[in-house]
Design a protein around this motif. Structure first.
Motif, PDB file in Angstrom:
ATOM      1  N   ALA A  50       1.168   8.875   0.458  1.00  0.00           N
ATOM      2  CA  ALA A  50       1.821   8.697  -0.859  1.00  0.00           C
ATOM      3  C   ALA A  50       2.669   9.916  -1.189  1.00  0.00           C
ATOM      4  CB  ALA A  50       0.782   8.468  -1.951  1.00  0.00           C
ATOM      5  N   TYR A  51       3.863   9.654  -1.709  1.00  0.00           N
ATOM      6  CA  TYR A  51       4.774  10.713  -2.133  1.00  0.00           C
ATOM      7  C   TYR A  51       5.185  10.461  -3.578  1.00  0.00           C
ATOM      8  CZ  TYR A  51       5.497  12.158   2.730  1.00  0.00           C
ATOM      9  OH  TYR A  51       5.319  12.609   4.017  1.00  0.00           O
ATOM     10  N   TYR A  93      -1.453  -3.408 -11.021  1.00  0.00           N
ATOM     11  CA  TYR A  93      -0.756  -3.858  -9.815  1.00  0.00           C
ATOM     12  C   TYR A  93      -0.921  -2.817  -8.702  1.00  0.00           C
ATOM     13  CZ  TYR A  93       3.124  -4.432  -6.568  1.00  0.00           C
ATOM     14  OH  TYR A  93       3.876  -4.528  -5.425  1.00  0.00           O
ATOM     15  N   LEU A  94      -0.665  -1.565  -9.061  1.00  0.00           N
ATOM     16  CA  LEU A  94      -0.705  -0.473  -8.089  1.00  0.00           C
ATOM     17  C   LEU A  94      -2.098  -0.318  -7.477  1.00  0.00           C
ATOM     18  CD1 LEU A  94       1.308   1.681  -7.059  1.00  0.00           C
ATOM     19  CD2 LEU A  94       0.392   3.231  -8.802  1.00  0.00           C
ATOM     20  N   PHE A  95      -3.115  -0.386  -8.324  1.00  0.00           N
ATOM     21  CA  PHE A  95      -4.473  -0.112  -7.865  1.00  0.00           C
ATOM     22  C   PHE A  95      -5.120  -1.319  -7.163  1.00  0.00           C
ATOM     23  CE2 PHE A  95      -3.695   3.558 -10.300  1.00  0.00           C
ATOM     24  CZ  PHE A  95      -4.606   4.528  -9.908  1.00  0.00           C
ATOM     25  N   ASN A  96      -4.434  -2.445  -7.162  1.00  0.00           N
ATOM     26  CA  ASN A  96      -4.945  -3.614  -6.441  1.00  0.00           C
ATOM     27  C   ASN A  96      -4.137  -3.908  -5.173  1.00  0.00           C
ATOM     28  OD1 ASN A  96      -7.272  -4.777  -7.963  1.00  0.00           O
ATOM     29  ND2 ASN A  96      -5.783  -4.721  -9.630  1.00  0.00           N
ATOM     30  N   ASP A 151      -3.611  12.014  -9.899  1.00  0.00           N
ATOM     31  CA  ASP A 151      -4.850  12.352  -9.178  1.00  0.00           C
ATOM     32  C   ASP A 151      -5.616  11.069  -8.805  1.00  0.00           C
ATOM     33  OD1 ASP A 151      -4.519  15.068  -9.092  1.00  0.00           O
ATOM     34  OD2 ASP A 151      -5.510  15.420 -11.018  1.00  0.00           O
ATOM     35  N   GLU A 152      -5.535  10.064  -9.684  1.00  0.00           N
ATOM     36  CA  GLU A 152      -6.203   8.785  -9.391  1.00  0.00           C
ATOM     37  C   GLU A 152      -5.517   8.068  -8.232  1.00  0.00           C
ATOM     38  OE1 GLU A 152      -6.677   6.241 -12.766  1.00  0.00           O
ATOM     39  OE2 GLU A 152      -7.507   7.831 -14.032  1.00  0.00           O
ATOM     40  N   ILE A 187      -5.458   6.464  -1.481  1.00  0.00           N
ATOM     41  CA  ILE A 187      -4.943   6.840  -0.150  1.00  0.00           C
ATOM     42  C   ILE A 187      -5.996   7.540   0.688  1.00  0.00           C
ATOM     43  CG2 ILE A 187      -3.155   8.177   1.021  1.00  0.00           C
ATOM     44  CD1 ILE A 187      -2.002   5.851  -0.619  1.00  0.00           C
ATOM     45  N   GLU A 188      -6.698   8.501   0.092  1.00  0.00           N
ATOM     46  CA  GLU A 188      -7.585   9.374   0.881  1.00  0.00           C
ATOM     47  C   GLU A 188      -8.921   8.695   1.173  1.00  0.00           C
ATOM     48  OE1 GLU A 188      -7.665  12.832  -1.642  1.00  0.00           O
ATOM     49  OE2 GLU A 188      -5.804  13.618  -0.799  1.00  0.00           O
TER      50      GLU A 188
END
Length: 451
Positions: free
Chosen positions: A319-320, A419-422, A444-445, A450-451
């Motif tokens: 992620a950038y 949307y992003l978190f699913n 931070d969330e 990603i990690e």
């Protein structure tokens, strides 16, 4: 010297206040809103205003310089008192010129790339222990402040912004620096609330070139047709040095720069950043750093804060975040990430947040800007439109402007976050482009995805 800052809390202003404090000046200031990190940094040095607001009684006849920030209004009570007393009032760039008028001034201008190029130059100087004064628009690794001023350093490196100088000085900032060495990285119409036509915007760069001192140097990006035209048309007695994107390759997610000593792995990537690197090299060479020493230093440059900044990496995921918001920056950044990760799904999210990007007439400039994204998402907040007192931008206008049938559009921060978190981000590259924070997104969330 006794200085007072009207609107001390801004990103640029508080850094100048810290630089003057570090130089031994007596610094005071006022503001009606001060956020982090400005608040803590000013407090640490003992120059945080005791209370928020404007206090004309702070303005006394013994003040040597008033420094006026863009956040203040022309009818600011402290400004009116200073004018009444006949005090010397400087805009931010005017004061920087005063601090550097006996130095060699290196000014980096352009619609895009100027923060990165300035950062590259400072990284190289820092690497080789060459002390220079500077002003840059991002927090850099290894540097305490974004402004550094001394009496003894020979060079002052300045990021040259084309935006207005102050509420009472409507000249672009970079017109005030009178560079000995200047660079123009690109010209792409921006700040339409100030420069209503493209021609008017380009004219600011013509004036910038005219302000270069006689016998000075103009370094320019010959791959940008407008920059090339403006540079080659200039008739003042200056030396002109053109630069272009150097040859490079990408191998397993690593960018290799061709150098006289062979291919060299570098931390930054994307054609636009390699182009920036070529401009920075010319500047450094004109500041006394030879080519081999430049390459040695630039290999460890990781980028400026929020400029294609890697925020997280996991197995098959990365992620950038990037400050990109103008059409040319969005296009260059999405292309760079796709080129770096050609076999991954590129999810590119753009927040329309600036005056220009939220202008219905300007929106058509974004056509094709997200063409390199496999999944293209646009977010904008109707509240931001209201705050900026602009006409409402509609869903249909955005869809038409980007001219992409599969474009995903969100106007609600919670729905965008859901949307992003699913999303399934396996074998993907996530790119978040904004000068804002998507209505309160916690980056931070995002790392947890990603990690």
């Amino acid at each position: 010297m006794k200085t007072h800052f009207i609107a001390i809390g801004g990103s640029a202003m508080h850094n100048l206040a810290l630089a003057l404090h570090n130089k031994g000046y007596q610094v005071t200031g006022s503001d009606d809103a001060i956020f982090e990190p400005s608040k803590s940094r000013l407090e640490k040095k003992g120059i945080l205003p005791a209370e928020l607001g404007w206090f004309p009684e702070k303005i006394t006849a013994d003040i040597d310089a008033i420094i006026l920030g863009m956040h203040a209004k022309a009818d600011n009570p402290e400004l009116l008192k200073a004018q009444k007393l006949g005090l010397k009032i400087y805009s931010y760039p005017e004061f920087l010129y005063e601090q550097s008028k006996n130095k060699t001034r290196v000014v980096i201008g352009g619609s895009h790339g100027k923060t990165t190029i300035t950062s590259m130059i400072l990284h190289v100087m820092h690497y080789h222990n060459i002390e220079v004064d500077y002003m840059v628009g991002a927090q850099l690794e290894g540097f305490d402040t974004m402004v550094h001023l001394t009496e003894e350093n020979d060079f002052m490196v300045l990021e040259g912004d084309e935006y207005l100088s102050s509420p009472i000085d409507r000249r672009p900032k970079f017109h005030l620096y009178q560079p000995n060495i200047a660079l123009i990285s690109g010209i792409a119409w921006d700040h339409i609330n100030v420069f209503p036509t493209y021609e008017n915007y380009v004219e600011q760069f013509e004036i910038f070139i005219a302000k270069i001192t006689n016998g000075g140097i103009l370094v320019y990006n010959e791959e940008d047709p407008e920059v090339k035209r403006v540079a080659e048309a200039a008739t003042n007695p200056i030396r002109k040095l053109a630069y272009a994107t150097p040859k490079y390759s990408v191998n397993d997610g690593v960018t290799l720069l061709e150098t006289p000593e062979g291919d060299m792995p570098i931390e930054v990537f994307g054609a636009h950043n390699l182009n920036n690197l070529a401009g920075a090299k010319w500047i450094c060479q004109n500041m006394g750093v030879d080519e081999a020493d430049f390459y040695e230093a630039i290999a460890s440059f990781k980028g400026a804060s929020k400029r294609l900044e890697k925020i997280a990496e996991g197995k098959g995921k990365v992620a950038y975040k990037d400050f990109a918001h103008s059409p040319s920056k969005v296009a260059a950044t999405t292309k760079a990430v796709k080129e770096q990760y050609p076999n991954r799904t590129l999810v590119a999210c753009l927040e329309l947040h600036t005056y220009s990007s939220l202008n219905a007439e300007f929106l058509k400039e974004y056509e094709g800007a997200l063409e390199y994204a496999d999944v293209a998402v646009v977010f904008y907040s109707p509240d931001a439109v209201k705050i900026k007192q602009l006409e409402e931008v509609t869903y249909e206008q955005i869809a038409t402007a980007f001219n992409r049938k599969d474009l995903i559009i969100y106007t609600n921060p919670t729905e965008f976050k859901d949307y992003l978190f699913n999303l399934n981000l396996d074998n993907s590259a996530l790119l978040l482009m904004s000068s804002g924070n998507y209505g309160g997104l916690n980056f931070d969330e995002v790392k947890g995805l990603i990690e």
